[in-house]
Design an enzyme around this catalytic site. Structure first.
Site, mmCIF file in Angstrom:
data_model
loop_
_atom_site.group_PDB
_atom_site.id
_atom_site.type_symbol
_atom_site.label_atom_id
_atom_site.label_comp_id
_atom_site.label_asym_id
_atom_site.label_seq_id
_atom_site.Cartn_x
_atom_site.Cartn_y
_atom_site.Cartn_z
ATOM 1 N N ASP A 190 0.848 -1.197 0.000
ATOM 2 C CA ASP A 190 0.000 0.000 0.000
ATOM 3 C C ASP A 190 0.882 1.245 0.000
ATOM 4 O O ASP A 190 2.120 1.131 0.021
ATOM 5 C CB ASP A 190 -0.984 -0.006 1.184
ATOM 6 C CG ASP A 190 -2.323 0.611 0.794
ATOM 7 O OD1 ASP A 190 -2.313 1.745 0.272
ATOM 8 O OD2 ASP A 190 -3.368 -0.026 0.993
ATOM 9 N N HIS A 262 -2.986 2.894 -4.713
ATOM 10 C CA HIS A 262 -2.340 2.429 -3.475
ATOM 11 C C HIS A 262 -0.930 1.917 -3.745
ATOM 12 O O HIS A 262 -0.495 0.920 -3.168
ATOM 13 C CB HIS A 262 -3.196 1.341 -2.811
ATOM 14 C CG HIS A 262 -4.482 1.872 -2.247
ATOM 15 N ND1 HIS A 262 -4.577 2.438 -1.002
ATOM 16 C CD2 HIS A 262 -5.724 1.956 -2.782
ATOM 17 C CE1 HIS A 262 -5.823 2.835 -0.778
ATOM 18 N NE2 HIS A 262 -6.545 2.558 -1.858
ATOM 19 N N GLU A 326 -9.954 2.491 -5.385
ATOM 20 C CA GLU A 326 -9.520 3.860 -5.081
ATOM 21 C C GLU A 326 -8.315 4.316 -5.910
ATOM 22 O O GLU A 326 -7.292 4.709 -5.357
ATOM 23 C CB GLU A 326 -9.196 3.952 -3.584
ATOM 24 C CG GLU A 326 -10.411 3.675 -2.718
ATOM 25 C CD GLU A 326 -10.117 3.723 -1.220
ATOM 26 O OE1 GLU A 326 -10.997 4.173 -0.470
ATOM 27 O OE2 GLU A 326 -9.030 3.294 -0.789
HETATM 28 C C1 ACM Z 1 -11.074 -0.389 0.446
HETATM 29 O O1 ACM Z 1 -11.619 -0.272 1.557
HETATM 30 N N1 ACM Z 1 -10.368 0.614 -0.060
HETATM 31 C C2 ACM Z 1 -11.200 -1.594 -0.334
#
Ligand code: ACM
Ligand code: ZN
Length: 536
Positions: A190, A262, A326
């Protein structure tokens, strides 16, 4: 005569209460529990007999589990006669078992060693809740038939926002096993830290596994940092060790390499991966970064394929989680490489650009015999039928289900174990959780109906359910446990229990499980047990 009748009535009531207590012990609740006459006392002399070689290891684990309850380590033998007999029956399903306790002893029969292991987990709970006598632990006669509702019963741990040691990850797996969970979703990469050693790309560890400091306070308000480096990673040897440890407990480890968003830790390690090729730092605050992988450049695909080639060697799982959540579109909109890719491939927009990326990664993994799971945002630009959708956003539920793909449920308002558990937290640092006014109580976690709003013909699309633990505000393993439990027990029951479920009845069983947690040094939040989780 009247006195005798009264005594008989009292005995009958006591017997039915005891029988009732056997019925109301195990979490997740078994499919069928029938009281049987008689009882059996497990003592230090009770031998656990494995009728097949593959059942020896589950037997050894069971013996470790109940050693404290019994004050002794039971002998394990291969053979066919003994106090606690373990056997296989191919007529039963992979995760299906029967557990019989009578005055003659205990017998567990499963479709596979995994199923026998689940029978042993149930027996472990019965032993933990059993009546302690001078001879040992007395178990009431019972006949249990059990199998799970859903095939994927998972728990996710984010080890990027904070790093947890190998011993702590194993402990997480132990906790999963108690609840008959079978998939450990390991969120390994991440923005705030890259945690998996990749030999081809050493900077991922040298640079990407450390951040120079961490934000203090809530991301929404704070601008101060702790000036303390935080990091860590798992070597490939450690990863193999964890995968083996999990497999012995019949838990498959599904690694997640989250992409194309991420990815700041990777871009910080290799700036050519970003659209701007800027030297970034491993992220020191939470929330979403605009800096994502550049999809225009072929070098990005070479990198991802290099990483995944090592990932598939380390993880034998059928599925690899390739993220997909995201990923802001801003960098792609202004990047000449990404815009050229959109034009060259005839893509409509940046949503389709992300799908182009996900499809290529899926194809690469398919060559290695693996399937993909992605967060529900993968549907935005179109997905293949072969991709499993991990559904966390309510807004995408109807569309995701309508596509007909396999779905794993992790709806955030039921399954995100980093939300507050009560309006009045009084332990840990729950004054600081990711959502400042969103409460997820045990009752709420339990109330998830996997099939809500679906036609029976659609039920088969729901392959599983999973508790997720994001760790932005969970800096140590104590708080991992106190956020996870007791709520993960509710998710486990949602995924396991066939038929009607009732929260109040579940709640009575949780008091037994709490004792098992205590005996094993497992931490949990007190709110539900203190009766204060639902107060206004
Ligand atoms: C997430 O909670 N971004 C999958
Ligand atoms: Zn780009």
């Amino acid at each position: 005569m009247k006195r005798l009748t009264l005594i008989l009535a009292a005995i009958l009531t006591a017997t039915s209460l005891m029988a009732q207590s056997t019925k109301t012990v195990i979490v997740p609740r078994p499919m069928e529990v029938t009281s049987v006459k008689g009882s059996y006392t497990v003592s230090a002399k009770s031998v656990v007999v494995a009728t097949e070689k593959e059942l020896v290891r589950p037997a050894e684990l069971f013996v470790e589990y109940v050693a404290k309850d019994l004050g002794a380590t039971l002998a394990v033998k291969q053979g066919d006669k003994g106090a606690i007999v373990l056997a296989l029956d191919k007529a039963l399903a992979t995760e299906e078992y029967t557990l019989n306790i009578s005055s003659k002893g205990v017998k567990i029969v499963g479709g596979t060693p995994q199923a026998v292991f689940y029978g042993l987990q149930s027996l472990r709970q019965l032993v933990s809740a059993g009546e302690i006598t001078k001879r040992g632990v007395k178990l009431e006669g019972v006949s249990i038939k059990d199998k799970p509702l859903l095939g994927h019963r998972g728990a996710m741990l984010d080890v990027c926002r904070y790093f947890y040691t190998v011993a702590e990850v194993k402990r997480f797996i132990d906790i999963m096993a108690i609840h008959k969970l079978n998939r450990f979703h390991w969120h390994l990469t991440d923005d705030q830290g890259w945690r998996i050693e990749i030999k081809k790309y050493p900077n991922l560890i040298k640079v990407g596994s450390w951040r120079k400091e961490t934000i203090i306070g809530h991301n929404r308000q704070s601008k101060i940092y702790d000036a303390t480096p935080h990091g860590g990673y798992y070597t490939q040897e450690e990863i193999k060790d964890i995968v083996k440890y999990a497999a012995e407990r019949y838990i498959e480890v599904i690694p997640e390499v989250d992409m194309p968003g991420h990815m700041v830790a990777a871009v910080a390690s290799y700036p050519y991966l970003g659209c701007r090729e800027e030297k970034l730092e491993v992220r020191t605050r939470w929330s979403i970064s605009k800096d994502v992988l550049c999809i225009g450049k072929e070098s990005t695909f070479e990198f991802i394929e290099g990483v995944l080639s090592e990932v598939v060697e380390l993880f034998p799982s059928q599925y690899i989680h390739y993220g997909g959540d995201e990923a802001p579109r801003v960098r792609w909109k202004e990047c000449p490489h990404c815009q050229k890719r959109i034009a060259d491939e005839g893509l409509k927009d940046e949503n389709e650009l992300q799908s182009y990326f996900m499809h290529r990664v899926e194809k690469f993994l398919a060559k290695h015999g693996r399937k993909v799971i992605g967060w529900d945002e993968i549907i935005y630009g179109g997905i293949n039928k072969s991709a499993t959708i991990m559904l966390w956003n309510d807004k995408n539920r109807a569309k995701a289900i309508s596509l007909g793909n396999d779905v794993i449920l992790t709806p955030k308002y039921y399954c995100y174990m980093d939300y507050y558990q009560t309006k009045r937290p009084y332990c840990n640092k729950e004054g600081l959780m990711i959502h400042q006014n969103r409460i997820l109580t045990l009752r709420k976690a339990y109330s998830l109906d996997p099939y809500e709003g679906l036609q029976p013909s659609e039920y088969g699309r729901i392959k599983g359910v999973q508790a997720n633990l994001w760790t932005e505000y969970i800096p140590n393993f104590q708080e991992v446990q106190t956020n996870l439990l007791p709520r993960m027990a509710a998710t486990a029951e949602v995924g396991w229990t066939i038929g009607e479920r009732n929260f109040d009845e579940f709640a009575t069983r949780m008091h037994h499980l709490r004792k098992l947690y205590d005996k094993n040094g497992i931490l949990y939040a007190p709110y539900f047990f203190d009766g204060v989780d639902e107060i206004e």
